[in-house]
Structure formats: structure tokens, C-alpha cells
Design a protein around this motif. Structure first.
Motif, short mmCIF file in Angstrom:
data_model
loop_
_atom_site.label_atom_id
_atom_site.label_comp_id
_atom_site.label_asym_id
_atom_site.label_seq_id
_atom_site.Cartn_x
_atom_site.Cartn_y
_atom_site.Cartn_z
N GLN A 288 1.03 -0.98 0.06
CA GLN A 288 0.05 0.05 -0.03
C GLN A 288 0.71 1.85 0.03
O GLN A 288 0.35 2.34 -0.34
CB GLN A 288 -1.07 -0.06 1.01
CG GLN A 288 -1.65 1.39 1.46
CD GLN A 288 -2.73 1.18 -0.01
OE1 GLN A 288 -3.13 0.41 -0.27
NE2 GLN A 288 -3.03 2.71 -0.19
N VAL A 289 1.83 1.22 0.69
CA VAL A 289 2.91 2.60 0.78
C VAL A 289 3.65 2.97 -0.64
O VAL A 289 3.52 3.97 -0.87
CB VAL A 289 3.83 2.14 1.72
CG1 VAL A 289 4.69 2.88 1.38
CG2 VAL A 289 3.24 1.82 3.38
N LEU A 290 4.15 1.59 -1.01
CA LEU A 290 4.47 1.93 -2.41
C LEU A 290 4.45 2.37 -3.32
O LEU A 290 4.24 2.87 -3.98
CB LEU A 290 5.26 0.47 -2.71
CG LEU A 290 6.59 -0.32 -1.75
CD1 LEU A 290 7.14 -1.73 -2.12
CD2 LEU A 290 8.07 0.85 -1.38
N GLY A 291 2.63 1.57 -3.28
CA GLY A 291 1.48 2.13 -4.35
C GLY A 291 1.25 3.35 -4.49
O GLY A 291 1.61 4.06 -5.57
N ALA A 292 1.23 4.12 -2.90
CA ALA A 292 0.87 5.08 -3.09
C ALA A 292 1.99 5.78 -3.06
O ALA A 292 1.41 7.51 -3.24
CB ALA A 292 0.04 5.29 -0.97
N THR A 293 3.01 5.72 -2.73
CA THR A 293 3.96 6.73 -3.33
C THR A 293 4.48 7.08 -4.58
O THR A 293 4.72 7.93 -5.08
CB THR A 293 5.45 6.53 -2.50
OG1 THR A 293 5.27 6.16 -0.88
CG2 THR A 293 6.49 6.75 -2.31
N ARG A 298 3.80 9.84 -9.54
CA ARG A 298 2.34 10.04 -11.29
C ARG A 298 2.08 11.57 -11.20
O ARG A 298 2.00 12.16 -12.39
CB ARG A 298 1.91 9.32 -11.25
CG ARG A 298 1.97 8.63 -12.83
CD ARG A 298 0.04 9.14 -12.72
NE ARG A 298 0.02 8.95 -14.18
CZ ARG A 298 -1.37 7.91 -13.95
NH1 ARG A 298 -1.67 7.73 -13.69
NH2 ARG A 298 -1.67 8.07 -15.72
N ASP A 299 1.74 11.47 -10.18
CA ASP A 299 0.84 12.49 -10.24
C ASP A 299 1.22 13.87 -10.38
O ASP A 299 0.89 14.94 -11.02
CB ASP A 299 -0.36 12.94 -9.31
CG ASP A 299 -0.80 11.94 -9.24
OD1 ASP A 299 -1.48 10.76 -10.09
OD2 ASP A 299 -2.01 11.97 -8.28
N GLN A 324 0.68 -2.64 -7.58
CA GLN A 324 -0.73 -1.65 -8.57
C GLN A 324 -2.04 -1.59 -7.94
O GLN A 324 -2.46 0.23 -8.34
CB GLN A 324 -0.90 -2.95 -9.98
CG GLN A 324 -2.16 -2.05 -11.04
CD GLN A 324 -1.06 -1.13 -11.76
OE1 GLN A 324 -0.17 -1.58 -12.46
NE2 GLN A 324 -1.64 0.26 -11.74
N ALA A 325 -2.57 -2.08 -7.27
CA ALA A 325 -3.46 -1.44 -6.85
C ALA A 325 -4.10 -0.61 -6.24
O ALA A 325 -5.14 0.56 -5.92
CB ALA A 325 -4.92 -3.17 -6.20
N ALA A 326 -3.23 -0.14 -4.94
CA ALA A 326 -2.98 0.56 -4.51
C ALA A 326 -2.11 2.15 -5.01
O ALA A 326 -2.80 3.32 -5.08
CB ALA A 326 -1.59 0.91 -3.64
N PHE A 327 -1.52 1.88 -5.96
CA PHE A 327 -1.68 3.23 -7.28
C PHE A 327 -2.57 3.81 -7.53
O PHE A 327 -3.21 4.39 -8.39
CB PHE A 327 -0.23 1.91 -8.27
CG PHE A 327 -0.50 3.44 -10.01
CD1 PHE A 327 0.88 4.49 -9.39
CD2 PHE A 327 -0.98 3.33 -10.65
CE1 PHE A 327 1.08 4.92 -10.66
CE2 PHE A 327 -0.68 4.19 -11.38
CZ PHE A 327 0.45 5.58 -11.39
N ASP A 328 -3.40 2.97 -7.91
CA ASP A 328 -4.71 2.73 -9.02
C ASP A 328 -5.43 3.68 -8.60
O ASP A 328 -6.33 4.43 -8.47
CB ASP A 328 -5.16 1.70 -9.64
CG ASP A 328 -4.83 1.22 -10.78
OD1 ASP A 328 -3.51 1.43 -11.25
OD2 ASP A 328 -4.46 -0.33 -11.08
N ALA A 329 -6.07 3.48 -7.14
CA ALA A 329 -6.64 3.91 -5.82
C ALA A 329 -5.65 4.97 -5.72
O ALA A 329 -6.98 5.87 -5.18
CB ALA A 329 -6.95 2.88 -4.43
#
Length: 370
Positions: A288-293, A298-299, A324-329
Motif C-alpha cells: 500500500q505504501v509503495l503504490g501510494a508513493t 506520478r501525479d 498496482q491496486a494501491a497505485f490505481d486507488a
């Protein structure tokens, strides 16, 4: 031009005709001159001049043994890299281990092994001697260049400040140049990993922007723009200080990404909560931490592609899917973007070690071999 000592790294796809031809031969070889003209959009006359010059420099060879005997018309000798006469040396300095490697001109590893990274800066000379002794095993080849990829802050003169190792102003580049007697280039290790994606495999798209994320015991990010790794004059930036929410991994629930990624934070969290380091609670939160970071960066930059690498991205039993799921969210952009794993897998440090040297050759092959 003859290079000596420490030469700034050149992590890019060269634009000069000689560089374009050499890169096309690496990617497409064995290849004929006709195919080179198509691949590079250079004129046949320019192709012939570059092939002659690159052959004289010992970088490429004609391979009449690969001519199709059943072909029609005058046979055209294919061209390939000369993988037998030249080599480069590489060193990847990690937080725990240092990888030493020798590779041919195409980036194929001839030999590599890992040693303990010295905690004392005074021991760096031993690393240089070990790499010199390793290169001596290949005395039948000409050692053309050497490269160093390292964490911390690296300047163009080859001096490294590595806070994790408590190194301050360690002249790794000059020391290695003295030990090997060939030019040496030094750069930050995540930048080198990003360069390997551009130069040592079949090419990704050179045009556009890309982000490369690495997470193992340390975290880092590099930016590529139109086939070139962005290398700020004052050294690479840092993402280790970025704040993250991690109720399980951090005692207070809020920490920096550097404080919650890797095996040590997982071990500490397991002891606090009385669970296993690889329990779902811990690996889910790290994903979760990796995807959100990654989504946060990216943003900000909105790249065309993102490549991720390092054990932290591969630690979850379900692989990259939870990241990937955490990134997409977390991302605010509507355009879907799939995270791509590095093509080098567990060999990413090895590729980083040799690409620093090879990239200088591919950026300007004639100057590098003068």
C-alpha cells in the motif's frame, strides 16, 4: 580525444551517427547495412562511413559466416558487436554488499561476484584492488572503461557521500581510475538502473518521459526524458523523506517511506505486534505504501511509463498486483497506467554496475575508444 581519470557519466542513447549505428547493431544484430539504413534513417553513404570507423575502433565486426547460403544476389555480410576483444568493469556499491562485474561490449556479464560493502571508507581501496584483480583474469581482452553505481550523493568527479554507510567525501572514482588505469565514470545507482532499461535490453520507447522506482533496503527514483536519464548537476534528488501512513509498520502510524520499506522495518513491526515479518498485515501495508508513493510522484510528473524494481516491490505473495491496486486507488489521473517490472529482476545491481561504463561508450563510441 583521449579520456583519463574520472569522466562524467553519460546515461543516454547517443544521437551522433556513430552512436546511432552502434546502438542499432546492438539491438538488431546481426544486421546488414541495408537494415541499418532503415533502423537509423541515415543515408547509405553515412552508414558505410560509420561502419568503417566503428570497425577500425574494434567495436563491430563483419560476420560472413552468417550469410544465408540460399540468398539471392550478392551476399551482404551481417554486422555484429565485437564481443570478444573488449570489456568493461563495473562496481555496484550497495548498503550491505558490493557487486563486482566484468562484461562484454553488449552488456553480457562475463563474470561477477558480490563482496561485503566496507563500513570504513579506508577499505574502499580494497574494492578497487579486487575489481582490478578480476579484470586481470580477462587479460586477452582490452579493458576499455569502468563504471561505479552507488547510493548516496555522487558528484561528477567520482566522490561519494553515503549517509547509510557514514561515508563522507570518499574519492571512489579517482581511486578506481588509479587502480585500473582506464577512465572511470560514477553515478547514483538508481539512475544507473534506469539507464540499463534504456541501453541493455531491447529498447523501450525512447521518446517521452519515464519514472524508475527502486525499493529494497533503500528507496530511490530516477527520471528519463527522451532516451536520457535526468542527472541534476547537484546530484540526484531523494524520495526517502516522503511521508506515508503506516499504522502497522510505524509506531506512531506516520513515518517516511524510507522508515517502513525493507526487511528491518518489517522485523521491528513483527516484534511489536507479535506477528511474522511476512504476515499479510505487514506485506499488505508495504504494498500500500509503495503504490501510494509511486502514485504521488506520478501525479506530480505525469510520465508516459513507470518501471519498478527491487525486492520490496516483489515481496508480496501476489507479486506486483497489490502495489498496482494501491497505485490505481491513489492516483488522481484518469489515464490508466500499468507499472512495469524491471527486465533485469535480481540482476538489476549487476546491470547497474556495467551500464555506467557502457553508456559512455554508446553515447560517443569514437571518442571513448580513441
Amino acid at each position: 580525444m583521449s579520456f583519463t581519470g574520472v569522466v562524467p557519466a553519460a546515461l543516454e542513447v547517443g544521437a551522433a551517427p556513430a552512436a546511432a549505428v552502434l546502438q542499432a547493431i546492438r539491438v538488431n544484430g546481426p544486421v546488414t547495412r541495408d537494415h541499418l539504413a532503415t533502423a537509423t534513417a541515415l543515408s547509405p553513404a553515412t552508414i558505410n562511413r560509420q561502419v568503417t570507423t566503428l570497425s577500425r575502433a574494434g567495436l563491430i565486426v563483419e560476420r560472413p559466416d552468417l550469410v544465408d547460403p540460399g540468398g539471392i544476389g550478392r551476399p551482404k555480410n551481417p554486422l555484429t558487436l565485437d564481443r570478444d576483444k573488449l570489456c568493461v568493469a563495473g562496481m555496484h556499491i550497495g548498503a550491505r554488499r558490493t557487486l563486482l562485474a566484468i562484461s562484454d561490449l553488449g552488456g553480457r556479464t562475463l563474470y561477477s561476484h558480490a563482496v561485503r560493502t566496507p563500513r570504513e571508507a579506508a577499505e574502499v581501496g580494497d574494492l578497487c584492488i579486487q575489481l582490478r584483480d578480476l579484470a586481470a583474469r580477462f587479460s586477452g581482452r582490452r579493458l576499455l572503461w569502468a563504471g561505479v553505481a552507488a547510493g548516496g550523493v555522487v558528484d561528477s568527479s567520482g566522490i561519494i557521500d553515503h549517509p547509510v554507510l557514514a561515508w563522507q567525501r570518499v574519492p571512489v572514482g579517482p581511486m578506481l581510475a588509479d587502480a585500473l588505469g582506464v577512465p572511470v565514470s560514477v553515478c547514483e545507482h538508481v539512475q544507473a538502473m534506469a539507464a540499463a532499461e534504456l541501453l541493455l535490453t531491447y529498447p523501450r520507447e525512447f521518446e517521452g518521459t519515464g519514472l524508475f522506482f527502486y525499493a529494497r533496503e533503500t528507496v530511490g527514483m530516477a527520471l528519463t526524458i527522451d532516451g536520457k536519464v535526468h542527472m541534476p548537476r547537484q546530484g540526484a534528488g531523494s524520495i526517502g523523506h516522503l511521508p506515508v501512513r503506516a499504522p502497522i509498520l510505524a509506531p506512531d502510524g506516520v513515518a517516511t517511506i524510507q522508515e517502513v520499506v525493507g526487511s528491518a522495518p518489517a522485523q521491528r513491526a513483527a516484534q511489536r505486534h507479535g506477528i511474522e515479518p511476512h504476515s499479510s498485515a505487514i506485506v499488505d501495508e508495504q504494498a500500500q505504501v509503495l503504490g501510494a508513493t509511486v502514485a504521488m510522484m506520478r501525479d506530480v510528473i505525469n510520465p508516459d511509463a513507470i518501471v519498478v524494481s527491487g525486492d520490496a516491490f516483489a515481496a508480496h505473495p501476489d507479486g506486483l498486483a497489490p502495489v498496482q491496486a494501491a497505485f490505481d486507488a491513489a492516483t488522481t489521473h484518469r489515464r490508466p497506467l500499468e507499472l512495469s517490472p524491471s527486465r533485469f529482476g535480481i540482476r538489476v545491481q549487476e546491470s547497474a554496475a556495467v551500464v555506467v561504463a557502457l553508456s559512455v561508450i554508446y553515447a560517443d563510441p569514437l571518442a571513448a575508444t580513441d
